[in-house]
Write an enzyme that holds these catalytic residues in place. Sequence first.
Site, PDB file in Angstrom:
ATOM      1  N   GLU A   1      10.575 -21.112 -18.323  1.00 46.78           N
ATOM      2  CA  GLU A   1      10.367 -19.754 -17.819  1.00 46.78           C
ATOM      3  C   GLU A   1      11.503 -18.825 -18.261  1.00 46.78           C
ATOM      4  O   GLU A   1      11.261 -17.678 -18.649  1.00 46.78           O
ATOM      5  CB  GLU A   1      10.246 -19.809 -16.284  1.00 46.78           C
ATOM      6  CG  GLU A   1      10.147 -18.477 -15.577  1.00 46.78           C
ATOM      7  CD  GLU A   1       8.935 -17.629 -15.939  1.00 46.78           C
ATOM      8  OE1 GLU A   1       8.035 -18.109 -16.668  1.00 46.78           O
ATOM      9  OE2 GLU A   1       8.902 -16.460 -15.529  1.00 46.78           O
TER      10      GLU A   1
ATOM     11  N   GLU B   1       9.924 -12.521 -24.253  1.00 46.29           N
ATOM     12  CA  GLU B   1       8.896 -11.485 -24.144  1.00 46.29           C
ATOM     13  C   GLU B   1       9.455 -10.081 -23.994  1.00 46.29           C
ATOM     14  O   GLU B   1       8.812  -9.124 -24.402  1.00 46.29           O
ATOM     15  CB  GLU B   1       7.908 -11.797 -23.015  1.00 46.29           C
ATOM     16  CG  GLU B   1       8.481 -11.774 -21.638  1.00 46.29           C
ATOM     17  CD  GLU B   1       7.434 -12.081 -20.568  1.00 46.29           C
ATOM     18  OE1 GLU B   1       6.272 -11.707 -20.729  1.00 46.29           O
ATOM     19  OE2 GLU B   1       7.813 -12.696 -19.554  1.00 46.29           O
TER      20      GLU B   1
ATOM     21  N   LYS C   1      10.905 -15.472 -20.453  1.00 43.59           N
ATOM     22  CA  LYS C   1      11.351 -14.135 -20.010  1.00 43.59           C
ATOM     23  C   LYS C   1      12.157 -13.465 -21.111  1.00 43.59           C
ATOM     24  O   LYS C   1      11.945 -12.305 -21.422  1.00 43.59           O
ATOM     25  CB  LYS C   1      12.211 -14.211 -18.744  1.00 43.59           C
ATOM     26  CG  LYS C   1      11.530 -14.449 -17.434  1.00 43.59           C
ATOM     27  CD  LYS C   1      10.702 -13.334 -16.892  1.00 43.59           C
ATOM     28  CE  LYS C   1       9.295 -13.427 -17.388  1.00 43.59           C
ATOM     29  NZ  LYS C   1       8.332 -14.110 -16.575  1.00 43.59           N
TER      30      LYS C   1
ATOM     31  N   CYS D   1       0.859  -1.176   0.000  1.00 43.59           N
ATOM     32  CA  CYS D   1       0.000   0.000   0.000  1.00 43.59           C
ATOM     33  C   CYS D   1       0.900   1.232   0.000  1.00 43.59           C
ATOM     34  O   CYS D   1       2.080   1.151   0.310  1.00 43.59           O
ATOM     35  CB  CYS D   1      -0.870   0.014   1.232  1.00 43.59           C
ATOM     36  SG  CYS D   1      -1.849  -1.467   1.395  1.00 43.59           S
TER      37      CYS D   1
ATOM     38  N   TRP E   1      -3.678  -1.657  -1.480  1.00 41.86           N
ATOM     39  CA  TRP E   1      -3.587  -2.842  -2.324  1.00 41.86           C
ATOM     40  C   TRP E   1      -3.881  -3.986  -1.385  1.00 41.86           C
ATOM     41  O   TRP E   1      -3.045  -4.387  -0.586  1.00 41.86           O
ATOM     42  CB  TRP E   1      -2.198  -2.939  -2.947  1.00 41.86           C
ATOM     43  CG  TRP E   1      -2.215  -3.702  -4.210  1.00 41.86           C
ATOM     44  CD1 TRP E   1      -2.665  -3.270  -5.427  1.00 41.86           C
ATOM     45  CD2 TRP E   1      -1.791  -5.049  -4.391  1.00 41.86           C
ATOM     46  NE1 TRP E   1      -2.523  -4.266  -6.343  1.00 41.86           N
ATOM     47  CE2 TRP E   1      -2.000  -5.360  -5.749  1.00 41.86           C
ATOM     48  CE3 TRP E   1      -1.262  -6.015  -3.555  1.00 41.86           C
ATOM     49  CZ2 TRP E   1      -1.690  -6.600  -6.281  1.00 41.86           C
ATOM     50  CZ3 TRP E   1      -0.950  -7.241  -4.089  1.00 41.86           C
ATOM     51  CH2 TRP E   1      -1.170  -7.533  -5.444  1.00 41.86           C
TER      52      TRP E   1
ATOM     53  N   ARG F   1       1.675   2.012  -7.834  1.00 43.57           N
ATOM     54  CA  ARG F   1       1.927   0.792  -7.059  1.00 43.57           C
ATOM     55  C   ARG F   1       0.762  -0.177  -7.133  1.00 43.57           C
ATOM     56  O   ARG F   1       0.821  -1.270  -6.586  1.00 43.57           O
ATOM     57  CB  ARG F   1       2.146   1.156  -5.578  1.00 43.57           C
ATOM     58  CG  ARG F   1       3.356   2.026  -5.346  1.00 43.57           C
ATOM     59  CD  ARG F   1       3.304   2.633  -3.965  1.00 43.57           C
ATOM     60  NE  ARG F   1       3.421   1.638  -2.937  1.00 43.57           N
ATOM     61  CZ  ARG F   1       4.497   1.421  -2.205  1.00 43.57           C
ATOM     62  NH1 ARG F   1       5.572   2.141  -2.415  1.00 43.57           N
ATOM     63  NH2 ARG F   1       4.523   0.506  -1.276  1.00 43.57           N
TER      64      ARG F   1
ATOM     65  N   ASN G   1       0.740   0.465   6.216  1.00 44.00           N
ATOM     66  CA  ASN G   1       1.281  -0.361   5.140  1.00 44.00           C
ATOM     67  C   ASN G   1       2.024  -1.508   5.818  1.00 44.00           C
ATOM     68  O   ASN G   1       2.928  -1.266   6.607  1.00 44.00           O
ATOM     69  CB  ASN G   1       2.242   0.487   4.293  1.00 44.00           C
ATOM     70  CG  ASN G   1       2.945  -0.311   3.228  1.00 44.00           C
ATOM     71  OD1 ASN G   1       2.441  -1.351   2.798  1.00 44.00           O
ATOM     72  ND2 ASN G   1       4.103   0.156   2.803  1.00 44.00           N
ATOM     73  N   GLY G   2       1.634  -2.735   5.556  1.00 44.97           N
ATOM     74  CA  GLY G   2       2.286  -3.877   6.191  1.00 44.97           C
ATOM     75  C   GLY G   2       1.251  -4.916   6.591  1.00 44.97           C
ATOM     76  O   GLY G   2       0.108  -4.869   6.134  1.00 44.97           O
TER      77      GLY G   2
ATOM     78  N   HIS H   1      16.382 -35.638 -29.201  1.00 46.12           N
ATOM     79  CA  HIS H   1      15.265 -36.107 -30.035  1.00 46.12           C
ATOM     80  C   HIS H   1      14.909 -35.106 -31.131  1.00 46.12           C
ATOM     81  O   HIS H   1      13.803 -35.138 -31.646  1.00 46.12           O
ATOM     82  CB  HIS H   1      14.056 -36.402 -29.149  1.00 46.12           C
ATOM     83  CG  HIS H   1      14.329 -37.488 -28.159  1.00 46.12           C
ATOM     84  ND1 HIS H   1      14.492 -38.807 -28.526  1.00 46.12           N
ATOM     85  CD2 HIS H   1      14.534 -37.453 -26.822  1.00 46.12           C
ATOM     86  CE1 HIS H   1      14.752 -39.536 -27.450  1.00 46.12           C
ATOM     87  NE2 HIS H   1      14.787 -38.731 -26.408  1.00 46.12           N
TER      88      HIS H   1
ATOM     89  N   LYS I   1      -0.356  -6.532 -19.250  1.00 42.60           N
ATOM     90  CA  LYS I   1      -0.076  -7.112 -17.931  1.00 42.60           C
ATOM     91  C   LYS I   1      -1.155  -8.112 -17.542  1.00 42.60           C
ATOM     92  O   LYS I   1      -0.874  -9.143 -16.961  1.00 42.60           O
ATOM     93  CB  LYS I   1       0.024  -5.984 -16.891  1.00 42.60           C
ATOM     94  CG  LYS I   1       0.354  -6.460 -15.487  1.00 42.60           C
ATOM     95  CD  LYS I   1       1.770  -7.015 -15.417  1.00 42.60           C
ATOM     96  CE  LYS I   1       2.101  -7.659 -14.075  1.00 42.60           C
ATOM     97  NZ  LYS I   1       3.176  -8.648 -14.206  1.00 42.60           N
TER      98      LYS I   1
HETATM   99  C1  F6R Z   1       4.979 -13.619 -18.368  1.00 44.72           C
HETATM  100  C2  F6R Z   1       3.676 -13.246 -17.877  1.00 44.72           C
HETATM  101  C3  F6R Z   1       2.491 -13.984 -18.365  1.00 44.72           C
HETATM  102  C4  F6R Z   1       1.502 -14.224 -17.222  1.00 44.72           C
HETATM  103  C5  F6R Z   1       0.201 -14.835 -17.753  1.00 44.72           C
HETATM  104  C6  F6R Z   1      -0.766 -15.153 -16.632  1.00 44.72           C
HETATM  105  O1  F6R Z   1       5.988 -12.855 -17.787  1.00 44.72           O
HETATM  106  O2  F6R Z   1       3.556 -12.332 -17.097  1.00 44.72           O
HETATM  107  O3  F6R Z   1       2.851 -15.168 -18.976  1.00 44.72           O
HETATM  108  O4  F6R Z   1       2.109 -15.069 -16.288  1.00 44.72           O
HETATM  109  O5  F6R Z   1      -0.410 -13.953 -18.649  1.00 44.72           O
HETATM  110  O6  F6R Z   1      -1.128 -14.017 -15.934  1.00 44.72           O
HETATM  111  P1  F6R Z   1      -1.782 -14.114 -14.502  1.00 44.72           P
HETATM  112  O7  F6R Z   1      -0.754 -14.694 -13.576  1.00 44.72           O
HETATM  113  O8  F6R Z   1      -2.144 -12.703 -14.141  1.00 44.72           O
HETATM  114  O9  F6R Z   1      -2.980 -15.012 -14.617  1.00 44.72           O
END
Ligand code: F6R
Length: 617
Positions: free
Chosen positions: A490, A497, A494, A2, A76, A27, A102-103, A513, A612
Amino acid sequence: MCGIFGYVGKENNSSIGIEALKRLEYRGYDSCGIAVFNAVKKNIGVEKVAGRISELEKKIAVKGIKGSAMIGHSRWATHGGPTVKNAHPHWDCHKDIHLVHNGIIENYKQIKDRLSKKGHKFISETDTEVLCHLIEEYATGSNGSKSYTLEEAVRRALGHVRGTYGIAVISKSDPNKIVAARMSSPLLIGVNDGEYVIASDPAAVITHTNKVIYLEDGDIAVLTKSGFRIADLNRAAQKRVEQELDWDVEEAQKGGYPHFMLKEIFEQPESLQNSIRGRLIQDEGMARLGGLEPVKERIKSIERVNILGCGTAYHAGLIGEYMFEEYAGVPCEVDFSAEFRYRKPIIDKNTAAIFVSQSGETADTLGALREAKEKGALCLGIVNTVGSSIVRMTDAGVYNHAGPEIGVASTKAFTSQLVVLALLTLYLGRLRGMSYVLGERIAKEIAKLPELTKTVLKQDNHIKEIAEKYKGAKSFLFIGRKYNYPIALEGALKLKEISYIHAEGLSAGELKHGHIALIDKNVPTIAIATRDSVYEKMLSNIQEIKARGGPVIAITTKGNTKLADIVDDIIYVPKNLEMLSPILTVIPLQLFAYHVAALNGRDVDKPRNLAKSVTVE
Ligand code: F6R
């Protein structure tokens, strides 16, 4: 998580608080509020909304709330949904003491029960509200003590609290001042001529002043318009150094880091601590997962688990599968949320379907959730965003408490998903016959994680040098086995993307294979080869690559210096349980992806074509 803000000074305008809250909006927030002391009317005006700061602004303008001492909060949610009642500021029984926090107050339930029995009336579901009532006890002397000043009442109240806090408090009966205190939640004082501000974040201070004083754990500060003083919990005066910030608002929001992603990578020791806090019963070798209590009996009788997620959350699920089957002895399957509905999954009331999601709003995961609900499965969430759709639709769940994640590439949410899955493994395992000795060992190793991640982060410069060396490559392979196979996936995700460089994640055993045909001197492979049950196999795969002229960057366990003679570059991570090693091995991959992208001039926090939260199927 928060954002908190307080102001005392020459101005008589609540817009100061609104402007500060707007600068904290980055935030993440689900609700906000402000409390303003008006010296003429001798009252405190309060307004709260479950929504944007701009809505709060409109309401305040209509009511004409004004004053020269104020506290504000952008929330938050952690405990309690994002509602007006749960929004801060909170107050005591007399609506005298107003507080923002906050906490997390870990022992709030015990305090709440005790104070409720004494007649205190609580109106929110938050952990924070207990602080107001505890302070009230000492400020009014209703606990049999004498009545203390606001500062002393705050100090005495905090003596009962376990957890983390950054708080700012105002009171009608002890007016024209703000009392602030800090324990493991950031708090700083902004110093200006005839005005002082307190905030959790430099972004809220920077347009008033660039002179700041960071409070330390245990500090209690009293701010008035003519000055401030700091003392510790034992009343000893403290001197803290004044610093000058040369940041603009955007830089301040990133805490001095060039990108949110890097800030979030570096927040992982803290976010992991927050995910673990209060959830390990070390001497019983057990996990305490309050969110699952209402369905504990059903959990005991489940026969199988399905884990659903997308992208990074799906990768966390794959690791969860290894954990559940190896340690909790429960059969587990993992699906992409987007595929689940199309393959006629065999699930029933004895199935627990676990939905992993940072945002809690991903449309594909919501679709899978509807399907599992329809088939009668027990639906559980591992979600970071309190009050989100997945939280509302599942039967029960565990929050990540990783704090808002702003960078599009998920980093700290991923490691928090892994630690929650480990806690869940412990919980399920112990309910299903895992020995006390094993439970205790796992609990002990989980507790070490926040410290261990710090040692990985210290290698940032070394990882940046490796990124510099390979930043021009057009394609990368990532390989791993068992627990670190999903980390290979993963790591590749990373890199793809945020740098737009082609990368493929593989189980190292699959290389021969087909994929090995890709290997040549221009295709670097990142091999996750920790000293564990599959190390020897990984070593053979690394040698197969080297024999074909491919450069190899290895991530291995500290002390395994022999591997350095075989590979081109090496990154060490500390030793931990094999099942927890992904939490440590993923961090170098996050940093590698970040540096390659940044060195190539990519828009790291907002990569092209991505959002996001993906709310369309
Ligand atoms: C990769 C990334 C995405 C999310 C995916 C699921 O860095 O951020 O692959 O992990 O879109 O999103 P959430 O976790 O919000 O359901």
